[in-house]
Design a protein around this motif. Structure first.
Motif, PDB file in Angstrom:
ATOM      1  N   SER A  12       0.807  -1.347  -0.558  1.00 44.29           N
ATOM      2  CA  SER A  12       0.199  -0.013   0.238  1.00 44.29           C
ATOM      3  C   SER A  12       0.714   1.370   0.484  1.00 44.29           C
ATOM      4  O   SER A  12       0.356   2.184  -0.494  1.00 44.29           O
ATOM      5  CB  SER A  12      -0.652   0.326   1.074  1.00 44.29           C
ATOM      6  N   MET A  13       2.027   1.494   0.656  1.00 44.22           N
ATOM      7  CA  MET A  13       2.673   2.343   0.763  1.00 44.22           C
ATOM      8  C   MET A  13       3.755   2.485  -0.227  1.00 44.22           C
ATOM      9  O   MET A  13       3.894   3.611  -0.824  1.00 44.22           O
ATOM     10  CB  MET A  13       3.708   2.403   1.721  1.00 44.22           C
ATOM     11  N   PHE A  14       3.805   1.122  -1.071  1.00 43.86           N
ATOM     12  CA  PHE A  14       4.653   1.532  -2.451  1.00 43.86           C
ATOM     13  C   PHE A  14       3.438   1.716  -3.211  1.00 43.86           C
ATOM     14  O   PHE A  14       3.723   3.058  -4.448  1.00 43.86           O
ATOM     15  CB  PHE A  14       5.198  -0.082  -2.829  1.00 43.86           C
ATOM     16  N   VAL A  15       2.867   1.989  -3.712  1.00 45.90           N
ATOM     17  CA  VAL A  15       1.271   2.503  -4.318  1.00 45.90           C
ATOM     18  C   VAL A  15       1.060   3.685  -4.417  1.00 45.90           C
ATOM     19  O   VAL A  15       0.981   4.854  -5.293  1.00 45.90           O
ATOM     20  CB  VAL A  15       0.174   1.540  -3.611  1.00 45.90           C
ATOM     21  N   MET A  16       0.782   4.202  -3.434  1.00 43.42           N
ATOM     22  CA  MET A  16       0.780   5.351  -2.679  1.00 43.42           C
ATOM     23  C   MET A  16       2.481   6.670  -2.965  1.00 43.42           C
ATOM     24  O   MET A  16       1.625   7.621  -3.131  1.00 43.42           O
ATOM     25  CB  MET A  16      -0.096   5.685  -1.577  1.00 43.42           C
ATOM     26  N   SER A  17       2.873   5.783  -2.369  1.00 44.33           N
ATOM     27  CA  SER A  17       3.523   6.555  -2.551  1.00 44.33           C
ATOM     28  C   SER A  17       4.548   6.588  -3.929  1.00 44.33           C
ATOM     29  O   SER A  17       5.436   7.694  -4.523  1.00 44.33           O
ATOM     30  CB  SER A  17       5.206   6.751  -2.017  1.00 44.33           C
ATOM     31  N   THR A  18       4.519   5.905  -4.926  1.00 48.53           N
ATOM     32  CA  THR A  18       4.975   5.608  -6.228  1.00 48.53           C
ATOM     33  C   THR A  18       4.198   5.176  -7.283  1.00 48.53           C
ATOM     34  O   THR A  18       4.461   5.917  -8.070  1.00 48.53           O
ATOM     35  CB  THR A  18       5.686   4.428  -6.208  1.00 48.53           C
ATOM     36  N   LYS A  19       3.449   4.511  -7.083  1.00 47.56           N
ATOM     37  CA  LYS A  19       2.346   3.982  -8.356  1.00 47.56           C
ATOM     38  C   LYS A  19       0.489   4.567  -7.997  1.00 47.56           C
ATOM     39  O   LYS A  19       0.240   3.561  -7.753  1.00 47.56           O
ATOM     40  CB  LYS A  19       2.375   2.493  -8.958  1.00 47.56           C
ATOM     41  N   PRO A  20       0.310   5.759  -7.307  1.00 44.10           N
ATOM     42  CA  PRO A  20      -0.710   5.470  -6.940  1.00 44.10           C
ATOM     43  C   PRO A  20      -2.295   5.549  -7.914  1.00 44.10           C
ATOM     44  O   PRO A  20      -3.370   5.088  -7.925  1.00 44.10           O
ATOM     45  CB  PRO A  20      -1.546   7.202  -7.201  1.00 44.10           C
ATOM     46  N   GLU A  21      -1.613   5.084  -9.473  1.00 45.27           N
ATOM     47  CA  GLU A  21      -2.397   4.800  -9.927  1.00 45.27           C
ATOM     48  C   GLU A  21      -2.489   3.236  -9.931  1.00 45.27           C
ATOM     49  O   GLU A  21      -3.789   2.804 -10.303  1.00 45.27           O
ATOM     50  CB  GLU A  21      -2.421   5.143 -11.292  1.00 45.27           C
ATOM     51  N   LEU A  22      -2.228   2.649  -8.902  1.00 48.49           N
ATOM     52  CA  LEU A  22      -2.835   1.434  -8.663  1.00 48.49           C
ATOM     53  C   LEU A  22      -3.036   1.374  -7.583  1.00 48.49           C
ATOM     54  O   LEU A  22      -3.530  -0.602  -7.083  1.00 48.49           O
ATOM     55  CB  LEU A  22      -1.514   0.853  -8.520  1.00 48.49           C
TER      56      LEU A  22
END
Length: 294
Positions: A227-237
């Motif tokens: 979730s942190m990866f998505v929100m910080s790097t790939k918010p479209e995911l």
């Protein structure tokens, strides 16, 4: 008549050698393709070619590691109620000299791969070294054995990144590690419940409650870091987070209620909901990361 019998014998030997390579387990090597998906280069023909070649090399390396492990564990596997029938060396359908010859052929393929993808083969060399250490030493060390298995998955992701020459987010590495720790802990739990220390000597050091806590901690970490990866790097995911959460819940259900999980590959293939979740996750990632110019 003799020719037909000889042909059937040869085919049976070939099938036994293929089984020795454990092709069903190659699905684990799909982690190699993660950088291809998250980099958004999955429409680039050259990138796909390079990633698939890295995947092929890792399948060869994984099979080589399995053969070394089976040769080392042949006597213990012969005493195991299940492995004595399913492992070709333990069952006697493949001789040790034949296995060694196959192993040499696989190593030769990896050496040849060096001339095409040296960076990938360097990562694979680290993977093979880790597996040799695991086969002879590390798998007998509690906790270290679980981490050794998990690091193998991290190396798969790294190999995929090297194939494409793209950087990999630290979030992806730690997420992969946590997910692999979760799967490895669940595997130990099921082995402990099914055969106790008969399957692995290291299981004498574990208890079901202990590996349950390992699994819960790892699953929580995997979800948190993803979730942190998505929100910080790939918010479209962001749309994929519920799928990951459902996948973790479903897998634990398969383990607890359906008594699966000793083989993560078998659990994935056998449960249609889990398989569908993975397919939807891949589709959602592809849709969200689809290159705009395409």
């Amino acid at each position: 008549m003799l020719d037909k019998a000889a042909t059937r014998s040869q085919l049976a030997q070939i099938m036994a050698l293929i089984k020795l390579m454990r092709p069903k387990q190659w699905i684990k090597n799909s982690f190699v393709l993660a950088p291809l998906v998250f980099s958004g280069e999955f429409l680039d023909v050259i990138a796909v070619r390079d990633a698939m070649f890295a995947l092929l090399l890792f399948c060869v390396a994984a099979s080589a590691a399995y053969i070394v492990n089976d040769i080392q564990d042949i006597e213990r596997d012969r005493r195991h109620p299940g492995k004595s029938k399913t492992r070709p060396l333990a069952a006697g359908t493949v001789s040790v000299p034949a296995a060694v010859m196959l192993l040499g052929s696989l190593y030769a393929l990896l050496v040849a791969g060096w001339f095409v993808a040296p960076k990938v083969v360097m990562v694979i060399a680290a993977y093979l070294a880790l597996n040799l250490a695991y086969t002879f030493v590390l798998k007998h060390q509690p906790v270290v054995d679980i981490f050794s298995v998990a690091i193998g998955f991290v190396l798969r992701v790294y190999a995929g990144a090297m194939a494409l020459n793209v950087p990999v987010s630290s979030w992806m590495f730690i997420t992969t590690l946590c997910l692999a720790l979760y799967l490895a802990a669940v595997k130990r739990r099921q082995e402990l419940g099914h055969s106790g220390a008969e399957g692995r000597k290291v299981l004498e050091k574990y208890s079901v409650s202990l590996v349950d806590r390992y699994a819960e901690m790892s699953a929580t970490g995997a979800l948190l870091f993803y979730s942190m990866f998505v929100m910080s790097t790939k918010p479209e995911l962001i749309i994929t987070i519920p799928l990951v959460l459902f996948g973790l819940f479903r897998y634990w259900f398969v383990v607890e209620a359906l008594d699966g999980g000793e083989s993560p590959t078998d659990a994935l293939v056998a449960d249609w909901q889990l398989l569908l979740t993975v397919v939807l996750w891949v589709a959602a990632c592809s849709w969200a990361l689809w290159p705009i110019q395409a």
